[in-house]
Motif scaffolding. Structure first.
Motif, mmCIF file in Angstrom:
data_model
loop_
_atom_site.group_PDB
_atom_site.id
_atom_site.type_symbol
_atom_site.label_atom_id
_atom_site.label_comp_id
_atom_site.label_asym_id
_atom_site.label_seq_id
_atom_site.Cartn_x
_atom_site.Cartn_y
_atom_site.Cartn_z
ATOM 1 N N ILE A 1 0.842 -1.220 0.000
ATOM 2 C CA ILE A 1 0.000 0.000 0.000
ATOM 3 C C ILE A 1 0.869 1.259 0.000
ATOM 4 O O ILE A 1 0.641 2.177 -0.793
ATOM 5 N N LEU A 2 1.862 1.289 0.869
ATOM 6 C CA LEU A 2 2.732 2.474 0.925
ATOM 7 C C LEU A 2 3.772 2.452 -0.199
ATOM 8 O O LEU A 2 4.046 3.488 -0.816
ATOM 9 N N SER A 3 4.343 1.289 -0.480
ATOM 10 C CA SER A 3 5.372 1.188 -1.535
ATOM 11 C C SER A 3 4.838 1.758 -2.845
ATOM 12 O O SER A 3 5.489 2.572 -3.510
ATOM 13 N N GLU A 4 3.647 1.306 -3.200
ATOM 14 C CA GLU A 4 3.067 1.744 -4.472
ATOM 15 C C GLU A 4 2.763 3.239 -4.474
ATOM 16 O O GLU A 4 2.952 3.921 -5.485
ATOM 17 N N LEU B 1 11.898 -0.274 -3.531
ATOM 18 C CA LEU B 1 12.053 -1.711 -3.319
ATOM 19 C C LEU B 1 11.263 -2.060 -2.071
ATOM 20 O O LEU B 1 11.543 -1.531 -0.988
ATOM 21 N N GLY B 2 10.247 -2.887 -2.209
ATOM 22 C CA GLY B 2 9.475 -3.349 -1.048
ATOM 23 C C GLY B 2 9.991 -4.707 -0.624
ATOM 24 O O GLY B 2 10.137 -5.602 -1.452
ATOM 25 N N ALA C 1 0.911 -4.090 -8.399
ATOM 26 C CA ALA C 1 1.796 -3.131 -9.079
ATOM 27 C C ALA C 1 1.694 -3.302 -10.597
ATOM 28 O O ALA C 1 1.734 -2.329 -11.353
ATOM 29 N N TYR C 2 1.531 -4.534 -11.005
ATOM 30 C CA TYR C 2 1.378 -4.823 -12.430
ATOM 31 C C TYR C 2 0.105 -4.169 -12.951
ATOM 32 O O TYR C 2 0.093 -3.527 -14.001
ATOM 33 N N GLU C 3 -0.964 -4.279 -12.162
ATOM 34 C CA GLU C 3 -2.245 -3.680 -12.571
ATOM 35 C C GLU C 3 -2.181 -2.158 -12.600
ATOM 36 O O GLU C 3 -2.857 -1.518 -13.392
ATOM 37 N N SER C 4 -1.387 -1.573 -11.706
ATOM 38 C CA SER C 4 -1.377 -0.104 -11.646
ATOM 39 C C SER C 4 -0.151 0.507 -12.314
ATOM 40 O O SER C 4 0.148 1.678 -12.105
ATOM 41 N N ALA C 5 0.551 -0.308 -13.117
ATOM 42 C CA ALA C 5 1.802 0.160 -13.732
ATOM 43 C C ALA C 5 1.640 1.522 -14.420
ATOM 44 O O ALA C 5 2.517 2.386 -14.327
ATOM 45 N N ALA C 6 0.507 1.725 -15.053
ATOM 46 C CA ALA C 6 0.305 2.959 -15.818
ATOM 47 C C ALA C 6 0.271 4.195 -14.925
ATOM 48 O O ALA C 6 0.560 5.302 -15.387
ATOM 49 N N LEU D 1 2.115 4.620 -12.166
ATOM 50 C CA LEU D 1 3.345 4.807 -11.395
ATOM 51 C C LEU D 1 4.318 5.712 -12.151
ATOM 52 O O LEU D 1 4.780 5.353 -13.231
ATOM 53 N N LYS D 2 4.624 6.844 -11.565
ATOM 54 C CA LYS D 2 5.629 7.734 -12.178
ATOM 55 C C LYS D 2 7.030 7.170 -11.988
ATOM 56 O O LYS D 2 7.926 7.396 -12.781
ATOM 57 N N GLY D 3 7.220 6.491 -10.857
ATOM 58 C CA GLY D 3 8.497 5.854 -10.556
ATOM 59 C C GLY D 3 8.400 4.360 -10.836
ATOM 60 O O GLY D 3 7.766 3.948 -11.808
ATOM 61 N N SER D 4 9.007 3.560 -9.950
ATOM 62 C CA SER D 4 8.953 2.119 -10.160
ATOM 63 C C SER D 4 8.863 1.424 -8.808
ATOM 64 O O SER D 4 9.225 1.993 -7.775
ATOM 65 N N VAL D 5 8.380 0.198 -8.827
ATOM 66 C CA VAL D 5 8.336 -0.572 -7.591
ATOM 67 C C VAL D 5 8.670 -2.020 -7.890
ATOM 68 O O VAL D 5 8.247 -2.572 -8.908
ATOM 69 N N GLU D 6 9.494 -2.601 -7.049
ATOM 70 C CA GLU D 6 9.755 -4.029 -7.164
ATOM 71 C C GLU D 6 9.759 -4.625 -5.761
ATOM 72 O O GLU D 6 9.937 -3.908 -4.777
ATOM 73 N N TYR D 7 9.514 -5.924 -5.708
ATOM 74 C CA TYR D 7 9.349 -6.565 -4.402
ATOM 75 C C TYR D 7 10.277 -7.761 -4.267
ATOM 76 O O TYR D 7 10.466 -8.510 -5.222
ATOM 77 N N ARG D 8 10.834 -7.919 -3.063
ATOM 78 C CA ARG D 8 11.722 -9.059 -2.805
ATOM 79 C C ARG D 8 11.472 -9.647 -1.433
ATOM 80 O O ARG D 8 11.274 -8.906 -0.465
ATOM 81 N N ALA D 9 11.554 -10.966 -1.356
ATOM 82 C CA ALA D 9 11.504 -11.655 -0.070
ATOM 83 C C ALA D 9 12.923 -11.714 0.473
ATOM 84 O O ALA D 9 13.688 -12.626 0.151
ATOM 85 N N VAL D 10 13.287 -10.735 1.249
ATOM 86 C CA VAL D 10 14.630 -10.703 1.838
ATOM 87 C C VAL D 10 14.515 -10.014 3.195
ATOM 88 O O VAL D 10 13.725 -9.083 3.376
#
Ligand code: SAH
Length: 249
Positions: free
Chosen positions: A73-76, A86-87, A102-107, A109-118
């Protein structure tokens, strides 16, 4: 993705992660179990931006890591304002939901978001001083050793950068409001979401931050009015609060 052979992070409670995975499909339902996170999101987004970048600068082009990002929610929202986010989280299902959303709202997003299990501690070894801003919201009250998470956040931020934490205070009022009120009377959150003994006072969090080399720069409270169903930022830190800290330049 975490493979079956990846050892579990020492600073994670599997029961907590399972709780969030079980609810993951409801993450973006604005009237469901995560309604409070949706309601506070515009407030905290504006507050984080002001704390981190001042009135003249914004999220545009900034490198941000959102620790314990859940369904994003916040990352996006930060990515929608131009940040490169990076979330990270250790619960797989919320991350899958976050990626899909994020895929659904790609249009949008002015920036970018990616997610990792780390784990934050592992990312801190991989990318020390790698981010202009670290956010760690509503997460510390779910980890076994919050001071270690704070240290990892301090390592992740660049000198001069900001780390923003939010969590729940620990006192009789926060027990009544955050557990009895929110989980049992108003049913804002599922029962068992929070455990009183894991709540953290602002003094404790400030000490964890200082011990990690971060200077506290702002403490702001967040209050909920059940009659109007409105959240506000203000001076009352008795229940929910946001601590902004800065790594000396
Ligand atoms: N920060 C998000 C989500 C808060 S819910 C927001 O405010 O919108 C708490 C999140 O913390 C969940 O997604 C949960 O999986 C995550 N979490 C709990 N323990 C964690 C740990 N040890 N490492 C990373 N994430 C963790």
């Amino acid at each position: 993705m975490t493979s079956a052979s990846t050892p579990p992070s020492p600073n994670a409670d599997p029961a907590e992660l399972a709780k969030f995975s079980a609810l993951a499909h409801k993450w973006w339902d604005k009237t469901g179990d995560f309604k409070p996170l949706h309601q506070i999101n515009p407030l905290r987004l504006g507050h984080i931006e002001r704390q981190a970048f001042g009135p003249n600068d914004g999220f545009q082009g900034k490198q941000v890591v959102d620790v314990g990002c859940g369904g994003g929610i916040l990352s996006e929202a930060m990515a929608s304002k131009g940040a490169r986010v990076l979330g990270i989280d250790l619960a797989e299902k919320p991350l899958a939901v976050a990626r899909l959303h994020a895929y659904e709202s790609a249009a949008t997003l002015k920036g970018s978001v990616e997610y990792r299990a780390v784990a934050a501690e592992d990312l801190a070894r991989e990318r020390p001083a790698g981010f202009d801003l670290v956010t760690c919201m509503e997460m510390l009250e779910h980890v076994p050793d919050p001071a270690a998470t704070v240290r990892a956040c301090a390592t992740l931020v660049r000198p001069g950068g900001v780390v923003v934490f939010s969590t729940i205070n620990r006192n009789p009022k926060s027990f009544v409001f955050a557990i009895v009120g929110a989980e049992y009377i108003l049913r804002l959150l599922p029962r068992g979401t929070h455990e009183y003994r894991k709540f953290i006072t602002p003094a404790e969090l400030t000490r964890y931050a200082r011990d990690a080399g971060l200077d506290a720069v702002d403490l702001t409270g967040m209050t909920y009015n059940p009659v109007t169903d409105i959240y506000r930022l203000g001076r009352d830190t008795d229940v929910n609060y946001i601590l902004a800290t800065r790594r000396p330049a």
